[in-house]
Design a protein around this motif. Structure first.
Motif, PDB file in Angstrom:
ATOM      1  N   VAL A   1       9.236  -8.519  -1.027  1.00 15.30           N
ATOM      2  CA  VAL A   1       8.765  -7.577  -1.594  1.00 15.30           C
ATOM      3  C   VAL A   1      10.147  -7.256  -2.189  1.00 15.30           C
ATOM      4  N   VAL A   2      10.483  -6.749  -4.026  1.00 16.21           N
ATOM      5  CA  VAL A   2      11.140  -5.718  -4.760  1.00 16.21           C
ATOM      6  C   VAL A   2      10.282  -4.962  -4.800  1.00 16.21           C
ATOM      7  N   PHE A   3      11.371  -3.280  -5.316  1.00 16.62           N
ATOM      8  CA  PHE A   3      11.263  -2.016  -5.131  1.00 16.62           C
ATOM      9  C   PHE A   3      12.520  -1.271  -5.767  1.00 16.62           C
ATOM     10  N   VAL A   4      12.552  -0.500  -6.179  1.00 18.08           N
ATOM     11  CA  VAL A   4      13.964   0.277  -6.584  1.00 18.08           C
ATOM     12  C   VAL A   4      13.298   1.994  -6.663  1.00 18.08           C
ATOM     13  N   THR A   5      14.628   2.192  -6.924  1.00 18.14           N
ATOM     14  CA  THR A   5      14.289   3.766  -6.707  1.00 18.14           C
ATOM     15  C   THR A   5      14.097   4.255  -8.453  1.00 18.14           C
ATOM     16  N   GLY A   6      15.276   3.741  -8.680  1.00 15.61           N
ATOM     17  CA  GLY A   6      15.378   3.666 -10.599  1.00 15.61           C
ATOM     18  C   GLY A   6      17.142   4.500 -10.829  1.00 15.61           C
TER      19      GLY A   6
ATOM     20  N   ASP B   1       0.745  -1.421   0.219  1.00 14.82           N
ATOM     21  CA  ASP B   1      -0.365   0.281  -0.122  1.00 14.82           C
ATOM     22  C   ASP B   1       0.225   0.982   0.222  1.00 14.82           C
ATOM     23  N   TYR B   2       1.141   1.343   0.636  1.00 11.94           N
ATOM     24  CA  TYR B   2       3.120   2.269   0.899  1.00 11.94           C
ATOM     25  C   TYR B   2       3.386   2.618  -0.348  1.00 11.94           C
ATOM     26  N   LEU B   3       4.008   1.483  -1.243  1.00  6.80           N
ATOM     27  CA  LEU B   3       4.951   1.714  -2.817  1.00  6.80           C
ATOM     28  C   LEU B   3       3.397   1.846  -3.800  1.00  6.80           C
ATOM     29  N   ASP B   4       1.687   1.514  -3.422  1.00  8.87           N
ATOM     30  CA  ASP B   4       1.521   2.153  -3.964  1.00  8.87           C
ATOM     31  C   ASP B   4       0.871   2.942  -4.012  1.00  8.87           C
ATOM     32  N   ASN B   5       1.320   3.878  -3.173  1.00 12.08           N
ATOM     33  CA  ASN B   5       0.953   5.371  -3.156  1.00 12.08           C
ATOM     34  C   ASN B   5       1.815   6.964  -3.039  1.00 12.08           C
ATOM     35  N   GLN B   6       3.251   5.846  -3.450  1.00  7.74           N
ATOM     36  CA  GLN B   6       4.042   7.544  -3.399  1.00  7.74           C
ATOM     37  C   GLN B   6       4.754   7.218  -4.782  1.00  7.74           C
ATOM     38  N   THR B   7       5.548   8.096  -5.279  1.00  7.27           N
ATOM     39  CA  THR B   7       6.205   7.948  -6.143  1.00  7.27           C
ATOM     40  C   THR B   7       8.151   7.799  -6.213  1.00  7.27           C
ATOM     41  N   TYR B   8       8.046   7.919  -5.505  1.00  4.38           N
ATOM     42  CA  TYR B   8       9.936   7.808  -4.862  1.00  4.38           C
ATOM     43  C   TYR B   8      10.505   6.241  -5.679  1.00  4.38           C
ATOM     44  N   TYR B   9       9.463   5.011  -4.968  1.00  7.22           N
ATOM     45  CA  TYR B   9      10.268   3.973  -5.783  1.00  7.22           C
ATOM     46  C   TYR B   9       8.883   3.015  -6.459  1.00  7.22           C
ATOM     47  N   THR B  10       9.434   2.450  -7.091  1.00  7.74           N
ATOM     48  CA  THR B  10       8.786   1.594  -7.982  1.00  7.74           C
ATOM     49  C   THR B  10       8.339  -0.124  -8.034  1.00  7.74           C
ATOM     50  N   ALA B  11       7.647  -0.279  -7.264  1.00  4.12           N
ATOM     51  CA  ALA B  11       7.568  -1.726  -7.622  1.00  4.12           C
ATOM     52  C   ALA B  11       7.327  -2.633  -8.332  1.00  4.12           C
ATOM     53  N   PRO B  12       8.200  -3.184  -9.403  1.00  4.23           N
ATOM     54  CA  PRO B  12       8.535  -3.846 -11.097  1.00  4.23           C
ATOM     55  C   PRO B  12       7.511  -4.992 -11.023  1.00  4.23           C
ATOM     56  N   VAL B  13       6.325  -5.294 -10.725  1.00  4.09           N
ATOM     57  CA  VAL B  13       5.805  -6.062 -10.249  1.00  4.09           C
ATOM     58  C   VAL B  13       4.413  -6.357 -10.875  1.00  4.09           C
ATOM     59  N   ASP B  14       4.401  -7.751 -11.006  1.00  6.99           N
ATOM     60  CA  ASP B  14       2.811  -7.479 -11.426  1.00  6.99           C
ATOM     61  C   ASP B  14       1.627  -7.290 -10.621  1.00  6.99           C
ATOM     62  N   LYS B  15       1.069  -6.698 -10.469  1.00  2.00           N
ATOM     63  CA  LYS B  15       0.095  -6.494  -9.248  1.00  2.00           C
ATOM     64  C   LYS B  15      -1.097  -7.696  -9.102  1.00  2.00           C
ATOM     65  N   ASN B  16      -0.477  -8.524 -10.101  1.00  2.00           N
ATOM     66  CA  ASN B  16      -1.947 -10.053  -9.567  1.00  2.00           C
ATOM     67  C   ASN B  16      -0.762 -10.738  -9.232  1.00  2.00           C
ATOM     68  N   CYS B  17       0.698 -10.609  -9.561  1.00  4.22           N
ATOM     69  CA  CYS B  17       1.485 -11.396  -9.184  1.00  4.22           C
ATOM     70  C   CYS B  17       2.714 -12.102  -7.546  1.00  4.22           C
ATOM     71  N   ARG B  18       2.203 -10.898  -7.086  1.00  7.83           N
ATOM     72  CA  ARG B  18       3.069 -10.818  -6.162  1.00  7.83           C
ATOM     73  C   ARG B  18       3.469 -11.331  -4.624  1.00  7.83           C
ATOM     74  N   SER B  19       4.533 -11.266  -4.496  1.00 10.58           N
ATOM     75  CA  SER B  19       4.823 -12.176  -3.406  1.00 10.58           C
ATOM     76  C   SER B  19       4.016 -11.773  -1.963  1.00 10.58           C
ATOM     77  N   MET B  20       3.934 -12.447  -1.374  1.00 13.05           N
ATOM     78  CA  MET B  20       3.512 -11.792  -0.120  1.00 13.05           C
ATOM     79  C   MET B  20       5.006 -12.495   0.291  1.00 13.05           C
ATOM     80  N   MET B  21       5.493 -13.016  -0.140  1.00 13.39           N
ATOM     81  CA  MET B  21       7.632 -13.343   1.083  1.00 13.39           C
ATOM     82  C   MET B  21       8.265 -12.375   0.913  1.00 13.39           C
TER      83      MET B  21
END
Length: 364
Positions: free
Chosen positions: A300-305, A278-298
């Motif tokens: 969580v991958v993210f990048v700044t770019g 929820d935090y990743l989806d509601n900000q613009t600094y970080y990106t979670a480059p994973v299909d939302k339908n296939c996200r792991s619960m264990m």
């Protein structure tokens, strides 16, 4: 020294209650007069430990009686060879769904032993492996001896949102990074295997859950230590098993049962994952480059770019007591592995740091 929040993909955190119990029994287990690390695997004390471990795991996962539970060595990667050696029995062919690095490695290892086909792959996704391929029963060869998947992809942060329909073909799944995170219908699979070092215990133990009718058809040249029949007949003690890792796994199983089993564990894990996503989806600094339908619960991958910012993030997070947040060396970025033992407070601390880092390190 104060304990840190360990976000490592494995070996990972263990529940504090489990560590404290192990500490209490480290010098003397029960009235044995010795540590578990010192006792013979043939002793009655250890037989009670391994029997209790299997009983608790069966209860947790609702494992039917026609499935064998094996506590083995060699890590999940050893099963990349053991699976085809034991299951390529009738037609000497199998289909693999390649959704990440480990399923790709498993497929390549299996090719040494039979006719192996890629039924579906997400290697061509953008970014690579950022989703899970969709399959139908018609995607699999009707004469395949089995279909193989990696259920949760540790490196790329994806998970199968469905169980592939393989009809009468046995489905084999590597569940190393999601075992015991939520209930799973064991009867949908012919074989499940998992390294212990993420949700079960310390490194050195591999769990194999295999349907009995799939045992006994190994190739004649199969090494005895990879032959499921020999290992099952020996009740996981054909040779000296990883005794202390099995003992630690038992403590974890007992802890899971004490908190309400896998339904409760799923509730906790969903709560943690939802907080971070929820935090990743509601900000613009970080990106979670994973299909939302296939996200792991264990995982969580993210990048700044910005790779330089990513490295700075990991270094400063470590100094703040948020350890092992670096992404896999093959893709970089960040990865927060929030396995069973990661408390909700650890995710809260991570998000607070992410917010602080974004303010202090504006992008140009």
């Amino acid at each position: 020294m104060q304990r840190v929040y360990n976000f490592s993909a494995g070996p990972s955190m263990l529940p504090l209650e489990v560590l404290e119990k192990a500490q209490e029994e480290l010098l003397c287990y029960g009235d044995s007069g010795m540590s578990v690390m010192e006792m013979s695997h043939r002793s009655r004390d250890f037989e009670e430990i391994i029997e209790a471990a299997e009983s608790s795991l069966r209860q947790l996962m609702n494992i039917p009686s026609n499935y064998k539970v094996l506590f083995l060595q060699g890590g999940a990667s050893t099963q990349f060879a053991a699976v085809p050696l034991n299951l390529l029995s009738d037609h000497k062919c199998a289909d693999y769904i390649v959704s990440g690095q480990f399923s790709d490695k498993a497929m390549k290892e299996a090719k040494k032993y039979g006719d192996i086909a890629i039924a579906a792959s997400s290697a061509g996704a953008s970014p690579s492996y950022s989703t899970v391929p969709k399959t139908e029963r018609s995607d699999f060869r009707p004469d395949a001896d089995y279909v193989h998947i990696c259920f949760n992809n540790t490196i790329y942060g994806t998970k199968f949102p469905y169980i592939p329909d393989t009809g009468n073909i046995p489905l084999v799944a590597d569940i190393s990074s999601c075992i015991l995170s939520e209930p799973i219908d064991v009867t949908k699979f012919g074989l499940l295997y998992a390294g212990a070092q993420k949700n079960v215990g310390p490194a050195g133990l591999t769990i194999v859950i295999v349907r009995e009718d799939l045992i006994g058809n190994a190739r004649p040249d199969t090494p005895v230590m990879l032959n499921y029949k020999a290992l099952a007949d020996g009740k996981s003690m054909y040779n000296t098993p990883p005794c202390f890792s099995i003992y630690m796994a038992k403590l974890v199983f007992d802890w899971l049962l004490s908190i309400g089993g896998l339904e409760e564990m799923k509730r906790r894990n969903e709560r943690k994952a939802s907080l971070l996503y929820d935090y990743l989806d509601n900000q613009t600094y970080y990106t979670a480059p994973v299909d939302k339908n296939c996200r792991s619960m264990m995982n969580v991958v993210f990048v700044t770019g910005d790779p330089a910012l990513d490295k700075k993030f990991v270094a400063e997070a470590s100094e703040a007591g948020l350890k092992s947040l670096g992404g896999h060396r093959s893709i970089g970025g960040m990865r927060a592995s929030i396995y069973n033992a990661m408390p909700y407070e650890g995710v809260e601390k991570l998000i607070a740091f992410m917010k602080k880092f974004a303010v202090e390190n504006p992008k140009l």
